[in-house]
Enzyme design. Structure first.
Site, PDB file in Angstrom:
ATOM      1  N   PRO A   1       1.161  -0.819  -0.311  1.00 21.82           N
ATOM      2  CG  PRO A   1      -0.114  -1.251   2.238  1.00 21.82           C
ATOM      3  CD  PRO A   1       0.712  -1.324   1.448  1.00 21.82           C
ATOM      4  CG  MET A   2       3.379   2.273  -1.664  1.00 26.26           C
ATOM      5  SD  MET A   2       4.432   2.725  -2.954  1.00 26.26           S
ATOM      6  CE  MET A   2       3.940   1.892  -4.188  1.00 26.26           C
TER       7      MET A   2
ATOM      8  CB  CYS B   1       1.054   5.114   9.142  1.00 24.80           C
ATOM      9  SG  CYS B   1       1.746   7.015   8.409  1.00 24.80           S
TER      10      CYS B   1
END
Ligand code: FMN
Length: 345
Positions: free
Chosen positions: A17-18, A101
């Site tokens: 995921p980005m 994150c």
């Protein structure tokens, strides 16, 4: 092959995921080059519950073939439960929880990598997600908060006890962010301690580095992030390299510009012309890495229409062709963009 709960994926390479990147067009492009398991960018549980328009757009996956995970971010059990209720109306194959994150705004709320400092709380949240979710739950962690707080093995064991079906680990601390050395040893320690699949990440930038991640950590899969920016070829190249020890294929300027046009066309079909072009600007730079077209990159950052951006892509090809007359002639017809229908958009 990679098995996460009942989700079986023929390839052990995953598209990570980005945020701001992993939208439907990006995933479709990477899937068209052999990526199989992909993830949405992280979505905050609160914005899912609020049902904001942008968040719902992030959930779009209608034309996508192949397993897709949705990644959520949060720290409040009630909010996360409500977010899972929202997600139950969609057909994702996996739900991944972000405990990785490093962004200040996120960790200051105790979310993302902030949860690495509260392993018991993270375990509780994961347990509650596993109980509520009808699809396998995974978690993404880092090696720890900082070099004095490397606690991935403890966090990983707690996650496994909570019932998650797989664990993604970026081998850097929160303080390292995206720089500095990847700690292969800690990933190996985690892998050796767990019975569930462990998918490693961190500098998975080339087939060689990806092979190194597999070899040094014994991981079950590798998550590719920055290595796929403007470079979907990393999937077939790595598959070949892992199998035969060589990577014979490198895209030429035709391959690159054709893919740029496909990506741009998907973007404008998905977002509309203006937003699609603006969001493509950064991809123009990534796709043309290594091609000396600095002036065109500057112009791409000002391009506002599909025609303008398409013309700049043609210019990339013409300039490179002029430089390299050995394999391409200026007069050869330019490939036309693939229609979005190819991808079901
Ligand atoms: C622009 C950008 C956005 C990112 N967004 C997310 C995200 O939404 N969720 C997540 O778990 N990781 C996110 N990451 C981290 C990547 O998934 C990956 O773990 C990290 O980049 C390490 O891999 P790499 O060194 O091979 O790029 C992001 C990374 C980048 C560069």
């Amino acid at each position: 092959m990679l098995s996460i709960g009942h989700v079986i994926v023929p390839s052990s390479l995953v598209l990570a995921p980005m945020a701001g990147i992993s939208d439907l067009p990006f995933r479709l492009i990477n899937r068209s080059f052999g990526c199989q398991l992909a993830f949405t960018e992280m979505i905050s549980a609160n914005s899912l519950v609020r049902g904001s328009k942008n968040t719902l757009k992030t959930l779009s996956a209608s034309s996508e073939k192949g397993p897709l995970g949705v990644q959520i971010l949060g720290a409040d059990p009630e909010g996360i439960k409500m977010a899972l209720d929202v997600l139950s109306a969609y057909s994702f194959d996996l739900i991944d929880f972000n405990a990785a994150c490093p962004v200040k705004k996120v960790v200051s709320k105790g979310e993302g990598a902030g949860l690495l400092r509260e392993p018991a709380k993270l375990q509780k949240l994961l347990k509650c997600m596993v109980e509520k979710s009808s699809v396998p739950v995974t978690v993404k962690i880092r090696s720890g908060w900082d070099e004095t707080g490397i606690n991935a093995p403890e966090v990983a064991l707690r996650a496994q006890d909570a019932g998650v079906s797989g664990l993604f680990i970026h081998g850097r601390t929160r303080i390292q962010g995206y720089r500095g050395e990847v700690d292969y040893r800690i990933i190996r320690t985690v892998k050796d301690a767990l019975g569930i699949p462990v998918i490693a990440g961190g500098d998975a930038l080339t087939p060689h580095l990806i092979k190194k991640l597999f070899q040094e950590t014994g991981c079950d899969g590798v998550a590719v992030a920055r290595g796929a920016l403007g470079n979907p070829w990393i999937f077939p190249e790595t598959a070949e390299y892992l199998e035969s020890g060589t990577a014979s294929f490198r895209p030429d300027v035709y391959d690159i510009t054709r893919t740029m046009k496909e990506h741009l066309t998907l973007n404008t079909a998905f977002y509309g012309e203006k937003t699609g072009v603006v969001l493509f600007r950064k991809f123009f730079t990534w796709y043309t890495r290594g091609i000396p077209v600095k002036g065109l990159k500057v112009l791409a950052f000002r391009a506002g229409t599909l025609d303008e951006m398409m013309r700049l892509i043609d210019e990339v090809q013409a300039l490179q062709a002029a430089r390299d007359r050995g394999f391409v002639s200026r007069n050869e017809p330019l490939p036309s963009p693939q229609p979005p229908e190819r991808f079901g958009l």
